[in-house]
Design a protein around this motif. Structure first.
Motif, mmCIF file in Angstrom:
data_model
loop_
_atom_site.group_PDB
_atom_site.id
_atom_site.type_symbol
_atom_site.label_atom_id
_atom_site.label_comp_id
_atom_site.label_asym_id
_atom_site.label_seq_id
_atom_site.Cartn_x
_atom_site.Cartn_y
_atom_site.Cartn_z
ATOM 1 N N GLN A 56 0.881 -1.460 -0.028
ATOM 2 C CA GLN A 56 -0.153 0.148 -0.041
ATOM 3 C C GLN A 56 0.728 1.325 0.141
ATOM 4 O O GLN A 56 0.680 2.332 -0.572
ATOM 5 N N ARG A 57 2.124 1.480 0.670
ATOM 6 C CA ARG A 57 2.856 2.472 0.935
ATOM 7 C C ARG A 57 3.609 2.611 -0.509
ATOM 8 O O ARG A 57 3.527 3.712 -1.380
ATOM 9 N N LEU A 58 3.823 1.703 -1.116
ATOM 10 C CA LEU A 58 4.597 1.629 -2.531
ATOM 11 C C LEU A 58 3.621 2.173 -3.441
ATOM 12 O O LEU A 58 4.018 2.998 -4.194
ATOM 13 N N CYS A 59 2.376 1.742 -3.528
ATOM 14 C CA CYS A 59 1.398 2.088 -4.471
ATOM 15 C C CYS A 59 1.342 3.799 -4.427
ATOM 16 O O CYS A 59 0.830 4.290 -5.319
ATOM 17 N N SER A 60 1.177 3.990 -3.174
ATOM 18 C CA SER A 60 0.870 5.470 -3.044
ATOM 19 C C SER A 60 1.927 6.350 -3.406
ATOM 20 O O SER A 60 1.888 7.254 -4.171
ATOM 21 N N GLU A 61 3.285 5.756 -3.241
ATOM 22 C CA GLU A 61 4.441 6.578 -3.738
ATOM 23 C C GLU A 61 4.524 6.426 -5.191
ATOM 24 O O GLU A 61 5.256 7.237 -5.947
ATOM 25 N N MET A 62 4.255 5.361 -5.757
ATOM 26 C CA MET A 62 4.336 5.135 -7.230
ATOM 27 C C MET A 62 3.328 6.073 -7.839
ATOM 28 O O MET A 62 3.617 6.336 -9.023
ATOM 29 N N GLU A 63 2.258 6.269 -7.476
ATOM 30 C CA GLU A 63 1.082 7.166 -7.964
ATOM 31 C C GLU A 63 1.612 8.746 -8.151
ATOM 32 O O GLU A 63 1.613 9.195 -9.191
ATOM 33 N N GLU A 64 2.398 8.946 -6.981
ATOM 34 C CA GLU A 64 3.206 10.193 -7.085
ATOM 35 C C GLU A 64 4.446 10.257 -8.190
ATOM 36 O O GLU A 64 4.467 11.032 -8.659
ATOM 37 N N LEU A 65 5.074 9.168 -8.144
ATOM 38 C CA LEU A 65 6.396 9.100 -9.065
ATOM 39 C C LEU A 65 5.570 9.063 -10.610
ATOM 40 O O LEU A 65 6.282 9.794 -11.319
ATOM 41 N N ALA A 66 4.787 8.568 -10.819
ATOM 42 C CA ALA A 66 3.695 8.823 -12.039
ATOM 43 C C ALA A 66 3.439 9.985 -12.702
ATOM 44 O O ALA A 66 3.656 10.517 -13.640
ATOM 45 N N GLU A 67 2.872 10.766 -11.652
ATOM 46 C CA GLU A 67 2.583 12.156 -11.801
ATOM 47 C C GLU A 67 3.635 13.342 -11.789
ATOM 48 O O GLU A 67 3.608 14.247 -12.401
ATOM 49 N N HIS A 68 4.712 13.109 -10.797
ATOM 50 C CA HIS A 68 5.597 14.123 -10.731
ATOM 51 C C HIS A 68 7.099 13.751 -10.751
ATOM 52 O O HIS A 68 7.928 14.424 -10.330
ATOM 53 N N GLY A 69 7.623 12.392 -10.939
ATOM 54 C CA GLY A 69 8.861 12.000 -11.164
ATOM 55 C C GLY A 69 9.613 11.657 -9.948
ATOM 56 O O GLY A 69 8.875 11.297 -8.962
ATOM 57 N N ILE A 70 10.764 11.581 -10.144
ATOM 58 C CA ILE A 70 11.640 11.083 -8.986
ATOM 59 C C ILE A 70 11.757 12.024 -7.591
ATOM 60 O O ILE A 70 11.463 13.239 -8.016
ATOM 61 N N PHE A 71 11.875 11.481 -6.513
ATOM 62 C CA PHE A 71 12.243 11.978 -5.383
ATOM 63 C C PHE A 71 13.423 13.069 -5.359
ATOM 64 O O PHE A 71 14.555 12.803 -5.626
ATOM 65 N N LEU A 72 13.059 14.450 -4.710
ATOM 66 C CA LEU A 72 14.155 15.394 -4.751
ATOM 67 C C LEU A 72 14.987 14.956 -3.508
ATOM 68 O O LEU A 72 14.652 14.410 -2.540
ATOM 69 N N PRO A 73 16.460 15.324 -3.835
ATOM 70 C CA PRO A 73 17.123 15.392 -2.317
ATOM 71 C C PRO A 73 16.520 16.068 -1.231
ATOM 72 O O PRO A 73 15.730 17.269 -1.234
#
Length: 290
Positions: free
Chosen positions: A42-59
């Motif tokens: 569930q945590r991965l799915c939530s973060e991957m939805e953000e990945l699809a919308e806005h790309g990789i995590f900033l430093p």
């Protein structure tokens, strides 16, 4: 196999199958492992939805800063050029400021979103309604699907500080978050049934007998939290149906009261003494003056 409907509080989680001869010292950690695995998906799915919308995590030192602040501080995301999505990126600014805004193209977004739906379906609570038992193989399958989708979209990988990569490498830091409260360590897991603690020193059959077709509701929680609340006598759905039934009944009674009209009692055909007066010849007598 005995079927265990695992709940936490009043929340239904999943179905688990176990032999009646299973040791509870093994069963409680297994239930916790599946529970924690579902939370990870569930945590991965939530973060991957953000990945699809806005790309990789900033430093971490660039998160939450405006473009002007980043430019003023002369900060640079070194991973932006290394972790480029397959097929190129589309810029979509992350208003929260957690991700760099270079999202995958539409085709790659669909790959991620479709995989998320499939992974969620594997560990969904709807599996309880479908009478499907969840096991660690299904949890691992969901994790592998998510990992495969990330590798397809980001063949060069994700930054080491990205929560998705950290989840896949089991390096996630949940301290101080609500997610940490949901996790149950295997060594702290405790199962309860019918208001009784299922002691680790016993077998499942010591409580439910040797009938392999038994289905029971067990509650999982951390040790030391005391007995969980008992199951309600009627389910939420049954209570909802009963309330709907009594509401309809009440509306019907209101309608009957509104329709209750006894004016017909003044009609000639409703006069009980009309026949008697007709025989006596006093039917049409008027007493008023001529």
């Amino acid at each position: 196999m005995v079927r265990l409907h695992v709940k936490r509080g009043g929340e239904s989680l999943f179905l688990l199958e176990a032999a009646a001869s299973a040791r509870l010292a093994d069963l409680a950690p297994l239930a916790a492992r599946i529970h924690n695995g579902r939370l990870k998906v569930q945590r991965l799915c939530s973060e991957m939805e953000e990945l699809a919308e806005h790309g990789i995590f900033l430093p971490y030192n660039m998160q939450g800063l405006t473009d002007e602040q980043i430019e003023e501080l002369k900060l640079k995301d070194e991973w932006a050029e290394k972790c480029v999505p397959s097929g190129g990126s589309v810029f979509k600014k992350d208003e929260i400021g957690r991700r760099n805004g270079h999202a995958p193209n539409e085709k790659m977004q669909q790959v991620i979103k479709k995989t998320i739906e499939e992974a969620k379906a594997l560990i969904s609570r709807k599996q309880v309604q479908a009478n499907v038992c969840v096991n660690m193989e299904m949890v691992k399958d969901a994790l592998d699907q998510l990992r495969g989708a990330v590798m397809i979209v980001y063949p060069m990988g994700l930054p080491p500080h990205d929560p998705i990569r950290m989840e896949f490498e089991d390096k996630e830091d949940l301290s101080g978050t609500h997610a940490s409260l949901e996790v149950i360590e295997e060594s702290e897991a405790q199962l309860w049934w019918a208001g009784k603690e299922l002691k680790e020193t016993k077998l499942l059959s010591d409580y439910v007998g040797k009938n392999e077709k038994t289905t029971i509701i067990v509650k999982i929680q951390k040790k030391g939290q005391g007995a969980p609340g008992r199951e309600p006598l009627i389910s939420h759905e049954e209570q909802k149906q009963m309330m709907q039934y009594y509401y309809r009944k009440q509306e019907e009674l209101k309608k009957l009261e509104e329709d209750e009209d006894d004016s017909f009692l003044n009609a000639e055909w409703a006069d009980n003494h009309a026949l008697k007066r007709q025989f006596h010849g006093v039917k049409d007598i008027k007493w008023g003056p001529r």
